[in-house]
Design an enzyme around this catalytic site. Structure first.
Site, short mmCIF file in Angstrom:
data_model
loop_
_atom_site.label_atom_id
_atom_site.label_comp_id
_atom_site.label_asym_id
_atom_site.label_seq_id
_atom_site.Cartn_x
_atom_site.Cartn_y
_atom_site.Cartn_z
CD GLU A 113 -3.18 -0.90 1.98
OE1 GLU A 113 -4.30 -1.31 1.65
OE2 GLU A 113 -2.93 -0.45 3.09
CB CYS A 131 3.11 7.39 3.17
SG CYS A 131 3.51 6.25 4.48
CB CYS A 178 6.99 -5.14 9.88
SG CYS A 178 8.37 -4.29 10.66
CB CYS A 185 5.98 -1.64 17.13
SG CYS A 185 7.68 -1.45 16.56
CB CYS A 222 2.71 -1.03 14.61
SG CYS A 222 2.81 -1.06 12.81
CB CYS A 238 0.48 6.28 11.22
SG CYS A 238 1.34 7.65 10.58
N1 SAH Z 1 8.98 0.73 10.43
C1 SAH Z 1 9.26 2.10 10.39
C2 SAH Z 1 8.43 2.86 9.38
C3 SAH Z 1 6.98 2.50 9.24
S1 SAH Z 1 5.90 2.88 10.58
C4 SAH Z 1 9.10 2.71 11.78
O1 SAH Z 1 8.63 2.03 12.67
O2 SAH Z 1 9.50 3.85 11.95
C5 SAH Z 1 5.61 4.64 10.39
C6 SAH Z 1 5.22 5.34 11.70
O3 SAH Z 1 3.86 5.00 12.07
C7 SAH Z 1 6.09 4.94 12.86
O4 SAH Z 1 6.47 6.07 13.63
C8 SAH Z 1 5.16 4.06 13.66
O5 SAH Z 1 5.58 3.97 14.99
C9 SAH Z 1 3.84 4.73 13.47
N2 SAH Z 1 2.67 3.89 13.79
C10 SAH Z 1 2.57 2.55 13.68
N3 SAH Z 1 1.35 2.14 14.08
C11 SAH Z 1 0.67 3.23 14.46
C12 SAH Z 1 -0.67 3.46 14.94
N4 SAH Z 1 -1.51 2.45 15.10
N5 SAH Z 1 -1.05 4.72 15.21
C13 SAH Z 1 -0.19 5.75 15.01
N6 SAH Z 1 1.07 5.60 14.54
C14 SAH Z 1 1.50 4.36 14.28
FE1 SF4 Z 2 7.41 -2.55 11.87
FE2 SF4 Z 2 5.21 -1.21 12.62
FE3 SF4 Z 2 7.30 -1.36 14.28
FE4 SF4 Z 2 7.46 0.16 12.07
S1 SF4 Z 2 6.08 0.49 13.79
S2 SF4 Z 2 9.01 -1.32 12.86
S3 SF4 Z 2 6.22 -1.10 10.62
S4 SF4 Z 2 6.05 -3.11 13.57
#
Ligand code: SAH
Ligand code: SF4
Length: 395
Positions: free
Chosen positions: A111, A125, A132, A136, A139, A361
């Site tokens: 996406e 984006c 991944c 986290c 996420c 995000c």
């Molecule tokens: N993996 C990389 C880039 C992709 S995530 C990273 O973690 O930085 C892009 C951003 O979206 C990151 O800052 C992540 O922490 C944030 N993000 C992920 N899930 C989210 C959510 N449910 N609500 C708000 N931000 C989120």
């Molecule tokens: Fe992976 Fe989501 Fe963590 Fe970014 S925020 S490193 S996409 S698990």
């Protein structure tokens, strides 16, 4: 990730041809030389011609390359490909955000989201992986297994698809809609640095898509050993998904912290090549109610960032089905931002964009995959009663 059998597409032989779209200039010259389509002494000149057609004019067919002899064009078409991937789905949010679900290969779907009025004019984006490996806990992408790293061609293709849709070919010199690229889609870009770095070389080239490195930002969860190589190889902007100010909490939210704790991360950030007040690190901080949003944590954040040219991006948590986290109240977010502002940090609160099309995000991919899976289930149920009806609903 659901693997779909795709019988309608190009023959496999065609898909295995090298894709010129993902080759950097030196790699393009090499590929042409090795292909025997082009005489070695002509390879550099041909590469320059092809580069303009592919990356400046955005053509998808060798036949459009009118300054190349017809015969050579057809030989090139037999040896290489430069076609676009299939767009499985295109959605436009009521706030103007656009999202594409792109199938780059059978079973490989990514996406990409275009957000107007972000950056200079609009930001794209892009995803760097399908799924991944990091988990986290807030996420949604993190709940999906990694399918694979994307190739440079698959990353560049995301920009091309957006450019097609925005009607931005040939590369405009001014008044662009797409001015910034952020690697904040699916995946951890620093676990795919070679392909990400090649993709940036291609995207930033001044005779092609020409989005300058200053306007390209890589977001990482903090893969410490890759930070210096990232800066050296790409000169791109750095965004760090910090989300917590102490190791105990960050170990839970961003588990890679157990491997690379905050002190190590901060040291690597301070050493990031080229940092200055004009080139600041962005710290991303997701606002989770009762978890990381107290005034004491805002003060701890200020202490942690001392001496680093930084801006802070507060991201209201975007909920997804099954998560226990809740987004902080608006007043709490504002109070948190006020503390940062008083300490001299620009700390914009990131307005969630494209929530109605699940483009915000952390909502990427898994969510739309769920919806499509539920559409498939409905179709299967319908098939029990009426075969014809089921065919009509099939995606
Ligand atoms: N993996 C990389 C880039 C992709 S995530 C990273 O973690 O930085 C892009 C951003 O979206 C990151 O800052 C992540 O922490 C944030 N993000 C992920 N899930 C989210 C959510 N449910 N609500 C708000 N931000 C989120
Ligand atoms: Fe992976 Fe989501 Fe963590 Fe970014 S925020 S490193 S996409 S698990």
């Amino acid at each position: 990730m659901t693997l779909t059998l795709d019988l309608s597409r190009k023959p496999a032989s065609e898909l295995t041809l090298p894709n010129l779209v993902g080759l950097t200039r030196p790699a393009l010259i090499r590929a042409l030389t090795e292909s025997e389509v082009v005489r070695p002494d002509k390879a550099r000149m041909r590469a320059t011609q092809l580069w303009r057609w592919i990356h400046h004019y955005g053509v998808t067919d060798f036949d459009a390359m009118t300054d190349i002899a017809k015969e050579t064009r057809s030989e090139l078409a037999q040896a290489f490909r430069l076609d676009r991937p299939e767009i499985v789905e295109r959605q436009v949010s009521k706030d103007g955000t656009r999202k594409w679900l792109i199938r780059t290969a059978p079973g490989i779907e990514v996406e990409t989201v275009y957000i107007p009025d972000v950056g200079r004019a609009g930001a794209l984006c892009v995803s760097s992986q399908v799924g991944c490996t990091l988990n986290c806990t807030f996420c949604h992408t993190g709940t999906q297994a990694l399918v694979r790293n994307l190739t440079a061609a698959e990353i560049v293709a995301q920009v091309q698809v957006a450019r097609d849709d925005l009607g931005e070919w040939p590369s405009p010199k001014a008044d662009r809609l797409l001015t910034n690229i952020v690697f904040m889609g699916m995946g951890e870009p620093l676990y795919n640095l070679d392909q990400v770095s090649d993709a940036i070389d291609i995207i930033a080239d001044g005779e092609g898509i020409a989005i300058s490195r200053r306007r390209i930002t890589i977001s990482t969860s903090g893969v410490v050993p890759e930070l210096e190589p990232l800066g050296r190889r790409t000169q791109a902007g750095l965004a760090i998904s910090l989300h917590a100010t102490n190791d105990a909490l960050r170990n839970v939210l961003v588990p890679i912290n157990k491997k690379y704790p905050i002190a190590q991360l901060m040291a690597a950030i301070r050493a990031y090549p080229g940092l200055s007040n004009a080139k600041r690190v962005t710290f991303e901080y997701v606002m989770l109610k009762g978890v990381n949003d107290s005034p004491a944590e805002a003060l701890a954040l200020v202490r942690l960032l001392k001496g680093i040219p930084a801006k802070i991006n507060l991201i209201p948590f975007n909920p997804w089905p099954g998560t226990d986290y809740v987004c902080s109240d608006w007043t709490t977010i504002e109070a948190f931002a006020a503390i940062l502002n008083r300490a001299g940090y620009a700390s914009p609160i990131r307005t969630p964009r494209g929530r109605d099309i699940l483009a915000a995000c952390g909502q990427l991919k898994s969510e739309s995959e769920k919806l499509r899976a539920s559409a498939r289930r409905q179709a299967a149920r319908a098939a029990e009663t009426s075969h014809t009806e089921a065919e009509a609903q099939h995606d």
